[in-house]
Design an enzyme around this catalytic site. Structure first.
Site, PDB file in Angstrom:
ATOM      1  N   GLU A  91      24.327  41.350  28.700  1.00  0.00           N
ATOM      2  CA  GLU A  91      23.562  41.236  29.941  1.00  0.00           C
ATOM      3  C   GLU A  91      23.506  42.551  30.698  1.00  0.00           C
ATOM      4  O   GLU A  91      24.459  43.329  30.677  1.00  0.00           O
ATOM      5  CB  GLU A  91      24.256  40.260  30.893  1.00  0.00           C
ATOM      6  N   CYS A 104      23.648  47.380  36.645  1.00  0.00           N
ATOM      7  CA  CYS A 104      24.992  46.988  36.214  1.00  0.00           C
ATOM      8  C   CYS A 104      24.988  46.849  34.692  1.00  0.00           C
ATOM      9  O   CYS A 104      24.206  46.067  34.149  1.00  0.00           O
ATOM     10  CB  CYS A 104      25.347  45.669  36.886  1.00  0.00           C
ATOM     11  N   CYS A 111      35.233  39.882  26.262  1.00  0.00           N
ATOM     12  CA  CYS A 111      36.281  40.681  26.908  1.00  0.00           C
ATOM     13  C   CYS A 111      37.623  40.077  26.585  1.00  0.00           C
ATOM     14  O   CYS A 111      37.795  38.856  26.642  1.00  0.00           O
ATOM     15  CB  CYS A 111      36.055  40.701  28.425  1.00  0.00           C
ATOM     16  N   CYS A 115      40.483  37.101  32.224  1.00  0.00           N
ATOM     17  CA  CYS A 115      40.776  36.676  33.599  1.00  0.00           C
ATOM     18  C   CYS A 115      40.348  35.217  33.750  1.00  0.00           C
ATOM     19  O   CYS A 115      39.326  34.805  33.201  1.00  0.00           O
ATOM     20  CB  CYS A 115      40.059  37.562  34.605  1.00  0.00           C
ATOM     21  N   CYS A 118      36.639  34.357  35.236  1.00  0.00           N
ATOM     22  CA  CYS A 118      35.476  35.154  34.829  1.00  0.00           C
ATOM     23  C   CYS A 118      34.753  34.547  33.624  1.00  0.00           C
ATOM     24  O   CYS A 118      35.401  34.117  32.660  1.00  0.00           O
ATOM     25  CB  CYS A 118      35.934  36.570  34.487  1.00  0.00           C
ATOM     26  N   GLY A 163      32.819  42.976  29.881  1.00  0.00           N
ATOM     27  CA  GLY A 163      33.710  43.902  29.186  1.00  0.00           C
ATOM     28  C   GLY A 163      34.598  44.707  30.111  1.00  0.00           C
ATOM     29  O   GLY A 163      34.348  44.803  31.309  1.00  0.00           O
ATOM     30  N   GLU A 164      35.640  45.259  29.511  1.00  0.00           N
ATOM     31  CA  GLU A 164      36.565  46.118  30.259  1.00  0.00           C
ATOM     32  C   GLU A 164      36.292  47.572  29.837  1.00  0.00           C
ATOM     33  O   GLU A 164      36.615  47.973  28.720  1.00  0.00           O
ATOM     34  CB  GLU A 164      38.014  45.698  29.947  1.00  0.00           C
ATOM     35  N   SER A 195      34.371  50.045  37.117  1.00  0.00           N
ATOM     36  CA  SER A 195      35.345  49.062  37.586  1.00  0.00           C
ATOM     37  C   SER A 195      36.305  48.699  36.462  1.00  0.00           C
ATOM     38  O   SER A 195      35.885  48.414  35.345  1.00  0.00           O
ATOM     39  CB  SER A 195      34.594  47.810  38.053  1.00  0.00           C
ATOM     40  N   SER A 218      39.858  46.130  40.104  1.00  0.00           N
ATOM     41  CA  SER A 218      39.843  44.689  40.356  1.00  0.00           C
ATOM     42  C   SER A 218      41.257  44.256  40.689  1.00  0.00           C
ATOM     43  O   SER A 218      42.042  43.920  39.807  1.00  0.00           O
ATOM     44  CB  SER A 218      39.340  43.949  39.115  1.00  0.00           C
ATOM     45  N   LEU A 219      41.578  44.261  41.975  1.00  0.00           N
ATOM     46  CA  LEU A 219      42.938  43.926  42.392  1.00  0.00           C
ATOM     47  C   LEU A 219      43.080  42.399  42.541  1.00  0.00           C
ATOM     48  O   LEU A 219      43.921  41.783  41.904  1.00  0.00           O
ATOM     49  CB  LEU A 219      43.252  44.660  43.700  1.00  0.00           C
ATOM     50  N   HIS A 220      42.251  41.824  43.378  1.00  0.00           N
ATOM     51  CA  HIS A 220      42.094  40.362  43.518  1.00  0.00           C
ATOM     52  C   HIS A 220      43.297  39.590  44.050  1.00  0.00           C
ATOM     53  O   HIS A 220      43.191  38.394  44.328  1.00  0.00           O
ATOM     54  CB  HIS A 220      41.659  39.692  42.203  1.00  0.00           C
ATOM     55  N   ASN A 296      31.439  33.735  42.475  1.00  0.00           N
ATOM     56  CA  ASN A 296      30.337  33.024  41.830  1.00  0.00           C
ATOM     57  C   ASN A 296      30.942  31.942  40.960  1.00  0.00           C
ATOM     58  O   ASN A 296      31.541  32.254  39.931  1.00  0.00           O
ATOM     59  CB  ASN A 296      29.579  33.983  40.910  1.00  0.00           C
ATOM     60  N   CYS A 340      28.699  38.002  36.201  1.00  0.00           N
ATOM     61  CA  CYS A 340      28.628  38.629  34.890  1.00  0.00           C
ATOM     62  C   CYS A 340      29.071  37.634  33.819  1.00  0.00           C
ATOM     63  O   CYS A 340      30.039  36.911  33.976  1.00  0.00           O
ATOM     64  CB  CYS A 340      29.436  39.927  34.849  1.00  0.00           C
TER      65      CYS A 340
END
Ligand code: SAH
Ligand code: SF4
Length: 355
Positions: A91, A104, A111, A115, A118, A163-164, A195, A218-220, A296, A340
């Site tokens: 995407e 983006c 990935c 997480c 995600c 992806g990372e 990111s 990405s701390l979150h 999301n 994503c």
């Protein structure tokens, strides 16, 4: 299929050209056709000798992506689903911002970080994208602008798709070099943000590479218990290790870091979490920025819900009172599958039920 020529940096291209016993200036011509005139076939490179066109066509393709689905949201956000030569789907999203056109990009098929909130992590990594496949995502959006003939250009890039990026480090670095080339797309490093979920050793490597590209983490979550419940990677790189790498990055680059923080109802959005976050960032107030991100919803992860508005505002207030720079991120394309990995996972389900 041959590799995409978009994966070559300018010096890679010069090397390839000289290996073909062609004059060096031909590399500049090819580069100009690709990134300034932006043709889509080698035959259109009319000032090149025929044999060189033949050699190029025998060695490379230009565009390795097939456009499968395009969704346009009411706010102008456009989401593309592309198919790779080996049939995997990826995407790409175009967001129209006040400051420009931001794209983006995806860096991997699936990935491995997994997480728990995600959609991208629902599919284990199948493979890394090549630099050419990442550049091609930008080029296809730019070609879409070129066809409209309104002089629009991709001015900003965020590496926040599937992806990372730091798990595909070398290809992503090549990609950055290619789109940043002043004679090519010339997308300014300060207009590019990468990111990462927090691969500490790669954050250190990135600090040393000299590109002026922005970094987002990405701390979150403000503590290891909550962060591990959301991000498996926190077991390998817990907050202390991550923050030590962040400190190294800040010391080396003196560039501001963005911390991303998805707001999840009753998971990480309590006042005590805000206070812990403020404490965690108190020695880097000048060089950090917190982005509070609306979640999301992903149907496969129904244990999570978006935070209530009042809770987000209260969280924001606590950070502000503690002198932390902070914004509540605006949403894009909520009427399409914006998060994503969502469009892709929906398409896969459709295909699975059709077969
Ligand atoms: N793998 C990298 C980059 C891609 S994800 C990373 O994790 O940083 C880009 C951002 O989107 C990350 O901050 C990620 O946490 C966030 N994200 C993932 N799923 C989301 C969702 N359902 N809603 C909102 N943000 C999400
Ligand atoms: Fe991978 Fe980023 Fe999604 Fe985590 S948030 S699973 S690291 S894409």
């Amino acid at each position: 299929m041959n590799p995409s020529i978009y994966g070559l940096t300018k010096s890679d291209l010069s090397l390839w050209i000289t290996e073909q016993n062609e004059k060096k200036f031909r590399a500049n011509q090819v580069w100009e056709w690709l990134y300034e005139k932006r043709v889509t076939s080698f035959e259109e490179m009319t000032n090149l000798p025929k044999p060189l066109i033949e050699k190029l066509s025998a060695a490379f393709v230009i565009n390795p992506l097939k456009q499968m689905v395009v969704q346009e949201a009411s706010d102008g956000t456009v989401k593309y689903l592309f198919q790779l030569p080996d049939n995997h789907m990826i995407e790409t999203v175009l967001m129209r911002q006040e400051y420009g056109m931001s794209v983006c990009v995806t860096t991997q098929v699936g990935c491995n970080i997994g997480c728990t909130f995600c959609a991208s992590g629902l599919l284990k990594k199948q493979r890394d994208l090549t630099a050419g496949e990442i550049v091609a995502q930008i080029m296809l959006v730019q070609h879409y602008f070129d066809e409209r003939n309104e002089g629009e250009r991709v001015s900003h890039v965020v590496v926040m798709g599937i992806g990372e990026p730091f798990d595909n480090y070398d290809n992503v670095m090549h990609f950055l070099q290619i789109i940043n080339d002043p004679k090519g797309l010339a997308i300014g490093a300060r207009h590019i943000t990468v990111s990462t979920s927090g691969l500490a050793h790669k954050i250190r490597e990135f600090a040393e590479n000299g590109l002026q590209v922005n970094l987002a983490i990405s701390l979150h979550a403000p503590n290891n218990e909550v962060r591990t419940s959301m991000m498996r990677i926190n077991r390998s790189f817990p907050i202390e290790k991550l923050m030590a790498a962040v400190d190294y990055y800040l010391e080396k680059t003196n560039r501001r870091i963005t911390f991303e923080y998805i707001m999840l109802d009753h998971v990480n959005d309590r006042p005590e979490h805000a206070r812990q976050l403020a404490a965690l960032l108190k020695d880097k107030k000048k060089l950090s920025y917190v982005n509070l991100i609306p979640y999301n919803p992903v149907s496969e992860h129904d244990q999570y819900a978006r935070s209530k508005k009042a809770d987000v505002l209260a969280f924001y207030d606590i950070l502000k009172k503690n002198g932390i720079n902070c914004v509540i991120r605006k949403e894009h394309g909520t009427d399409i599958d914006a998060a994503c990995g969502q469009l892709r996972s929906k398409q896969m389900k459709k295909e699975a039920s059709a077969s």
